[in-house]
Enzyme design. Sequence first.
Site, PDB file in Angstrom:
ATOM      1  N   HIS A   1       0.985  -1.115  -0.009  1.00  0.00           N
ATOM      2  CA  HIS A   1       0.028   0.015  -0.065  1.00  0.00           C
ATOM      3  C   HIS A   1       0.813   1.245   0.100  1.00  0.00           C
ATOM      4  O   HIS A   1       2.268   1.397  -0.174  1.00  0.00           O
ATOM      5  CB  HIS A   1      -1.136  -0.164   1.185  1.00  0.00           C
ATOM      6  CG  HIS A   1      -1.599  -1.365   1.241  1.00  0.00           C
ATOM      7  ND1 HIS A   1      -2.794  -1.877   0.438  1.00  0.00           N
ATOM      8  CD2 HIS A   1      -1.649  -2.363   2.033  1.00  0.00           C
ATOM      9  CE1 HIS A   1      -2.932  -3.132   0.801  1.00  0.00           C
ATOM     10  NE2 HIS A   1      -2.242  -3.395   1.911  1.00  0.00           N
TER      11      HIS A   1
ATOM     12  N   GLU B   1      -1.566   0.450   8.187  1.00  0.00           N
ATOM     13  CA  GLU B   1      -0.617  -0.635   7.670  1.00  0.00           C
ATOM     14  C   GLU B   1       0.517  -0.238   6.749  1.00  0.00           C
ATOM     15  O   GLU B   1       1.490  -0.807   6.882  1.00  0.00           O
ATOM     16  CB  GLU B   1      -1.676  -1.468   6.963  1.00  0.00           C
ATOM     17  CG  GLU B   1      -0.889  -2.808   6.054  1.00  0.00           C
ATOM     18  CD  GLU B   1      -1.869  -3.511   5.133  1.00  0.00           C
ATOM     19  OE1 GLU B   1      -2.802  -3.282   5.092  1.00  0.00           O
ATOM     20  OE2 GLU B   1      -1.177  -4.529   4.510  1.00  0.00           O
TER      21      GLU B   1
ATOM     22  N   HIS C   1       3.064  -7.074   4.679  1.00  0.00           N
ATOM     23  CA  HIS C   1       1.406  -6.624   4.862  1.00  0.00           C
ATOM     24  C   HIS C   1       1.284  -6.781   6.468  1.00  0.00           C
ATOM     25  O   HIS C   1       1.954  -7.567   6.938  1.00  0.00           O
ATOM     26  CB  HIS C   1       0.424  -7.340   3.898  1.00  0.00           C
ATOM     27  CG  HIS C   1       0.711  -6.885   2.530  1.00  0.00           C
ATOM     28  ND1 HIS C   1       0.031  -5.918   1.962  1.00  0.00           N
ATOM     29  CD2 HIS C   1       1.286  -7.364   1.507  1.00  0.00           C
ATOM     30  CE1 HIS C   1      -0.014  -5.702   0.891  1.00  0.00           C
ATOM     31  NE2 HIS C   1       0.997  -6.601   0.630  1.00  0.00           N
TER      32      HIS C   1
ATOM     33  N   GLU D   1       1.712 -11.747   5.841  1.00  0.00           N
ATOM     34  CA  GLU D   1       0.743 -11.039   6.752  1.00  0.00           C
ATOM     35  C   GLU D   1       1.450 -11.042   8.046  1.00  0.00           C
ATOM     36  O   GLU D   1       1.358 -12.108   8.441  1.00  0.00           O
ATOM     37  CB  GLU D   1      -0.676 -11.656   6.825  1.00  0.00           C
ATOM     38  CG  GLU D   1      -1.235 -11.439   5.222  1.00  0.00           C
ATOM     39  CD  GLU D   1      -1.863  -9.930   5.041  1.00  0.00           C
ATOM     40  OE1 GLU D   1      -1.826  -9.223   5.804  1.00  0.00           O
ATOM     41  OE2 GLU D   1      -2.636  -9.979   3.804  1.00  0.00           O
TER      42      GLU D   1
HETATM   43 ZN   LIG Z   1      -1.977  -5.336   2.996  1.00  0.00          ZN
END
Ligand SMILES: [Zn+2]
Length: 294
Positions: A89, A127, A182, A259
């Site tokens: 992101h 995030e 992430h 993640e």
């Molecule tokens: Zn993400």
Amino acid sequence: MSLLVVALIGGCGSSTSTAADRSDPALASEESTTSSSSMTPPTAPSTSSDAVPATESPTAAPTPTIAPHLPRPLSPGLAGKVIVIDAGHDGGNASHPAEINQLVDAGNGVTKACDTTGTGSFDGYPEYAFTLSVAQQLAGTLRAAGAQVVMVREDSSGWGPCITERARIGNEAHADLAISIHGDGNDTPGARGFHVLVPVATAQNATMVPAAQRFGTLLRDSFPATGMPVSNYLGTNGIMARGDLGGLNLSTVPKVFIECGNMHNGDDLALMRSAAFQQNAADAIAAAMGSYFG
Ligand SMILES: [Zn+2]
């Protein structure tokens, strides 16, 4: 500011989502298992109570138990390797809905948004900031070991790039290895822990899949040293194969996603927002890379 609020409540790789997520496809993530292809731009929640469930209190976060600083891996196998680090992101995504909602070919017959806002904690830790911090520390460790690092982004001031571009950067660098970093945002009660997303073979990526799977297993094995447990809500023993991620479908070089934890879980969040855990996460990723290259 209202758009920033939106960015902080969107689900990332969740299999479940908040009411705001379900009503707002722009919040669905590249990693989300419930993503939508709608072009609808983000809209702010009508009240703050939409974004902050009563069960979540920013002041109630437990004191994290941080693992001791992990030894920096200076594996000679890292020297000279080209490694692409993709911090998930970007800080400007929420303010560029038209750009990040443009549909792109994500490979394997999948069409999805260019990028998403990502998730974040209920009290405003995004995030994109977490992923950049881990990415920067990982870059430092790898460069100290003699690797040639290519960063998909160096700061959080821009938007995107699209998932297609994130894959292309690794391909054009002829990377020996690539990783996309992430944090998740899953609202299932008790859902916590990290998981590694590995590719499935597609027309574009088939030759790299075995190597990516091997690295994914090494990463799954190294990451618990950070103090973050293996996911109890997604994947099998911390690994989940995904055929819907452009970042994996379009990569011709070995690439996985991680993640690092669930930012909607208080225990995980307490770890993830700490500088010590972020350094340990970077070290654990670097250790797995060192093992991968021998
Ligand atoms: Zn993400």
